[in-house]
Each structure stands twice: as C-alpha cells, then as structure tokens.
Design a protein around this motif. Structure first.
Motif, PDB file in Angstrom:
ATOM      1  N   ILE A 397      -8.364  -4.657  -5.918  1.00 57.52           N
ATOM      2  CA  ILE A 397      -8.147  -3.396  -5.208  1.00 57.52           C
ATOM      3  C   ILE A 397      -7.021  -3.589  -4.208  1.00 57.52           C
ATOM      4  O   ILE A 397      -7.105  -4.433  -3.305  1.00 57.52           O
ATOM      5  N   LYS A 398      -5.963  -2.822  -4.369  1.00 60.47           N
ATOM      6  CA  LYS A 398      -4.791  -2.910  -3.489  1.00 60.47           C
ATOM      7  C   LYS A 398      -4.998  -1.986  -2.289  1.00 60.47           C
ATOM      8  O   LYS A 398      -5.030  -0.772  -2.431  1.00 60.47           O
ATOM      9  N   ALA A 399      -5.151  -2.589  -1.107  1.00 60.80           N
ATOM     10  CA  ALA A 399      -5.373  -1.816   0.118  1.00 60.80           C
ATOM     11  C   ALA A 399      -4.312  -2.202   1.136  1.00 60.80           C
ATOM     12  O   ALA A 399      -4.585  -2.836   2.158  1.00 60.80           O
ATOM     13  N   LEU A 400      -3.083  -1.826   0.842  1.00 60.31           N
ATOM     14  CA  LEU A 400      -1.928  -2.257   1.626  1.00 60.31           C
ATOM     15  C   LEU A 400      -1.344  -1.147   2.489  1.00 60.31           C
ATOM     16  O   LEU A 400      -0.240  -1.268   3.004  1.00 60.31           O
ATOM     17  N   GLY A 401      -2.086  -0.059   2.631  1.00 64.95           N
ATOM     18  CA  GLY A 401      -1.591   1.049   3.438  1.00 64.95           C
ATOM     19  C   GLY A 401      -1.024   2.169   2.582  1.00 64.95           C
ATOM     20  O   GLY A 401      -1.063   2.119   1.344  1.00 64.95           O
ATOM     21  N   PHE A 402      -0.477   3.171   3.252  1.00 62.91           N
ATOM     22  CA  PHE A 402      -0.036   4.379   2.569  1.00 62.91           C
ATOM     23  C   PHE A 402       1.341   4.793   3.055  1.00 62.91           C
ATOM     24  O   PHE A 402       1.711   4.563   4.202  1.00 62.91           O
ATOM     25  N   ASP A 403       2.084   5.434   2.160  1.00 64.53           N
ATOM     26  CA  ASP A 403       3.366   6.038   2.487  1.00 64.53           C
ATOM     27  C   ASP A 403       3.299   7.529   2.198  1.00 64.53           C
ATOM     28  O   ASP A 403       2.387   8.004   1.514  1.00 64.53           O
ATOM     29  N   ALA A 404       4.271   8.263   2.710  1.00 61.47           N
ATOM     30  CA  ALA A 404       4.310   9.705   2.487  1.00 61.47           C
ATOM     31  C   ALA A 404       4.799  10.015   1.074  1.00 61.47           C
ATOM     32  O   ALA A 404       5.638   9.294   0.517  1.00 61.47           O
ATOM     33  N   GLU A 405       4.263  11.077   0.501  1.00 59.01           N
ATOM     34  CA  GLU A 405       4.764  11.567  -0.776  1.00 59.01           C
ATOM     35  C   GLU A 405       6.091  12.299  -0.564  1.00 59.01           C
ATOM     36  O   GLU A 405       6.395  12.726   0.557  1.00 59.01           O
ATOM     37  N   ASP A 406       6.837  12.459  -1.612  1.00 55.03           N
ATOM     38  CA  ASP A 406       8.131  13.137  -1.545  1.00 55.03           C
ATOM     39  C   ASP A 406       7.889  14.650  -1.569  1.00 55.03           C
ATOM     40  O   ASP A 406       8.054  15.303  -2.604  1.00 55.03           O
TER      41      ASP A 406
END
Length: 480
Positions: A397-406
C-alpha cells in the motif's frame, strides 16, 4: 469559586479516556477509546492552568476558545461549554477525534512544558459535543430570510460543508456537488471508523440537508457540467475539492498487481463498512485478509492503512519508512496504537523495487541513514551502503501523500490559475481565484491529514463570499 475549580494539574494526573484492549479493538472498526464519564471530564478539564497567553488557542488553526470551555466544563456548565466550542467550529466533535492535538493544542500546552502532562483537550472537546447531541442541545441551522442568490460548492468535504452551513445560515440557496455518493469527503471515505465512526459524520450531513442545502451526489465537474456551467447556474462558486491524487513511488514494479494506492484501499474499506458492494474488495484486490502487507510511508494515512490491514485479518503488517521514528510526520499516538495492535515498523528503509511475476511477492528495500538537515530543518534520508533487505508482501500500500489533480484540464477551465504544486490559486484576502465569483478554500490546504485547516478555510471563505455577494447584489440593484 470558578478559580477554585481550576489549576488542578499539580494534584490530578493526566488521564485520557480508557482504550479498549488492543486484541479487542483489532477485530472491529469501532472507535478505540470510550467517552469520558462526566466526573472524569470535569476533573481533566480542571487541570487547565488558565494561562494569560493560551498557547493552545494560539496553535489551534481555528483559534478555539479552549481555556474558556475547559473552565465551563470543570464547573459543570456543559451546555455553555458546547455553545462556546460550537461558536468557532461547525463540527467540534470531529475535530476532537481526528485533529492532531499532539502537534497543535496539546503539544503546546503550558503544563506539558512543565512536565505535568498536557490537558486532554481533544478528548474533552469530543465529550462536550457528544453530550450536546445526546442531550438535544445541537439545534437546527437557523436560516436567515432568503437573499435571492445561490452558491455552488464543489466538494462535500469539511471545507465545503462548513462553507455551505455558514452561507445557508445567512440566507443563501446552497447546492453542494460531489463525485461520491455520500458527503463528507475524507471524513467519510478516507479516515477509518476506528478514528471517526461514520454516524458522527452522517448526522452532521443530515442536519445540513434539513436546513435546505441541496446535495448533488455522483456529480463529476467536467463530465456532468463544466465549471462555466456552474458559474452560470450560481451567483458564486466555491472550489473545495481537497487533494486526492496519490503520489507515486518511482521504483521498478510500482504498477504490479497487488501494489495499490492508500486512498483506494481506505475508500474500499470504508464502503464495506457502509454495506456497499465493492468489487475490488470482494474480489480480494483491496482486502488484506490472510496477506503479508507492507505499507510504504510514515504519515497519518500510512497509520490508517496499517491499522485497517490489521482489522481485516492480515497475516502480517509492516510499515516501511525512510526516516526514523523521531522524524516521521505522522502522529506518535497513532504509531503507539498501531504497535499495540501488532504492526511492525521498519525504520530507515526505502523501497528499491516491488518484485513479482503476476502479482507482487517481495519488497526489496535499501537501508537508509539520516544526513544533514534539509530546507525544512528535518534531516534528509540518504542510502546507507550497509545493505539491503527483503520483505515478503502479498499487498503493498503506497501511502506517500497526495498531490492536486489537474483541475483546469479536468474541468475545461484553462483560465483557472494554479500554483506550482497544482493547487488552485486564491487571493490571500478575498480567497477569490483568477475567475470572477469563483472562490477557493486556499492554497494552504495541500495535506490530507490536517483536516482542521480545511474547516478553518471554510469559515474564512464563507465570510469572503458573503461580502462579495452583498456587493454584487447592491451593484445589480443600482444598475436596475
């Protein structure tokens, strides 16, 4: 008399509500701690030192009147304590459950610095509003006379819900659009029930529906309507979408079957809690039962994944993090809870590859060490030439944070300004975007864990929109 009720920190020890045993709580998704009984809440509130400069309030993103409602609680004036707590937050019982108090109010409590242990602010806050719900003190939203203007809110998370409530109370017609089939955003689908039971969120949503706020579920801006369509439909629009795009780990095998994004995993688990049919869970892809699980990351989302996997009956659960315990971004309380429940932490380790033929079977990782501090002041991790390790894994499970969608591309609105991080740009004072009448919850809302910031922004943006809508209505009246 009031002063006699306070300053008890020298004679009363810090005592959080009792937690259920680790073995018991690891088999269900109920919240892990019981609620204070009234005497215990009063005793713990009475430990407050009533500081002349209340650092707890200073470091609270909402600037809650914490010492004041602690004093009222200690005096047994619970209804007044609730009304004061509710005056600065539209959902204090949710903040009391999920706000990272150990990094904010409690972490900056003066008596914590003196060695007596912080006042248990979050637990008292939860107790106050849970009592208010039980006693019927939580009143319907008081809606002012209709203003003849409408507001569209994109996103039914905490910022969107807060803004919707505050604007509805001022007499605006409010429509909330959300891509999911329930409101709440991360409160509903991101945060597990053992931290925030879902009826706590749903009763808030029901209160807003009863106030006349209209919810449009399963509504994807860019597909069901463009941003321009919503601008024509409403006098003002709020963008309160949060950040949901998973950050990727750039190693071989990152797209292998069995390597999944944290939010996909948590959403599936929360949907099952509602009784929904979730094909990817039911088919086993997003179910940890009987599997060796490796979670990559060290934030609160990683802790949510680790503890969810344990409850799903994983064979083993390991958390892989590239820094050490002292330098992880997640709550130390959550780490302790996870360890109690059986999780193993592999500190100073970073993935090199996810190996497997048809599905992942092994995580290869490199040992890390901490080098010189980076721009944030944290010591930067670097590869330790001392060796590598392998971890058995049926599910990663990749839990490396989030970025904004375009959003400009998704919504067909290329003129919508965004920052270098991809978040919507908004004026620091008015919270207006590059589009007239379109507001945003603010560029500072970039992390998924600090939900309270989104709530604070919801309050600020409601005030900005109200001022702008009043000026717009006055200008239209003159023009007519």
């Amino acid at each position: 008399m009031a002063q006699e009720q306070m300053l008890k920190f020298v004679v009363r020890d810090q005592a959080y509500p009792d937690k259920r045993t680790a073995d018991e709580r690891a088999h269900d998704f109920r919240e892990i701690a019981n609620r204070y009984a009234v005497p215990a809440a009063e005793d713990q509130a009475s430990r407050c030192s009533q500081c002349g400069v209340p650092y707890c309030s200073v470091h609270c993103p909402l600037h809650n009147h914490i010492p004041d409602w602690l004093r009222l609680t200690a005096e047994g004036r619970l209804r007044e304590a609730y009304e004061l707590s509710n005056s600065t937050s539209t959902m204090p019982e949710i903040c009391g459950r999920i706000c990272p108090q150990d990094r904010l109010c409690e972490g900056n409590c003066v008596i914590e610095f003196s060695g007596h242990g912080a006042v248990t602010i979050g637990s008292v806050e939860k107790f106050i509003t849970d009592t208010a719900w039980a006693e019927g003190w939580v009143e319907p939203v008081q809606v002012a006379p209709a203003r003849g203007q409408s507001v569209g809110v994109i996103g039914a998370g905490p910022a969107g819900l807060t803004t919707a409530e505050l604007l509805r109370a001022r007499g605006y017609e409010v429509h909330v659009y959300d891509r999911h089939d329930r409101a709440g955003g991360l409160l509903t689908y991101g945060i597990p029930g053992f931290k925030l039971e879902k009826p706590v969120v749903m009763r808030r949503v029901e209160r807003l529906e009863q106030a006349g706020i209209v919810f449009h579920y399963g509504f994807a801006v860019g597909q069901d309507a463009t941003l321009d369509d919503l601008r024509r439909r409403h006098d003002a629009v709020l963008i309160a979408t949060g950040v949901y795009k998973a950050r990727q780990v750039e190693v071989p095998g990152a797209e292998t079957n069995g390597v999944v994004a944290a939010l996909d995993y948590l959403t599936a688990s929360n949907r099952k809690g509602f009784g929904d049919a979730v094909p990817e869970f039911d088919g086993g892809a997003l179910d940890a039962a009987g599997k060796d699980v490796v979670v990559v990351g060290g934030g609160d989302t990683a802790m949510d994944c680790v503890r969810t996997a344990i409850r799903q009956g994983a064979k083993s659960v390991k958390c892989l993090y590239r820094r050490d315990r002292a330098n992880m971004p997640g709550s130390q309380r959550e780490v302790a809870n996870a360890e109690e429940e059986g999780a193993e932490f592999v500190w100073l380790s970073a993935p090199l590859a996810f190996d497997g033929a048809e599905s992942v079977g092994t995580v290869r990782a490199s040992r890390m060490r901490l080098g010189a501090p980076d721009a944030s002041g944290r010591r930067a991790p670097e590869v330790d030439p001392g060796g590598e390790l392998e971890l058995r894994a049926d599910l990663v499970i990749k839990a490396l944070g989030f970025d904004a969608e375009d959003l400009p591309t998704l919504w067909g609105a290329p003129e919508l300004g965004v920052s270098r991080w991809g978040t919507v740009l908004a004026d620091g004072k008015t919270l207006m975007t590059s589009l007239e009448g379109v507001f945003a919850a603010g560029d500072i809302v970039r992390g998924a864990s600090l939900v309270v910031w989104a709530i604070r922004d919801g309050r600020d943006v409601a005030s900005s929109m109200h001022k702008w809508l009043k000026a717009k209505a006055a200008a239209e009246k003159v023009a007519a």
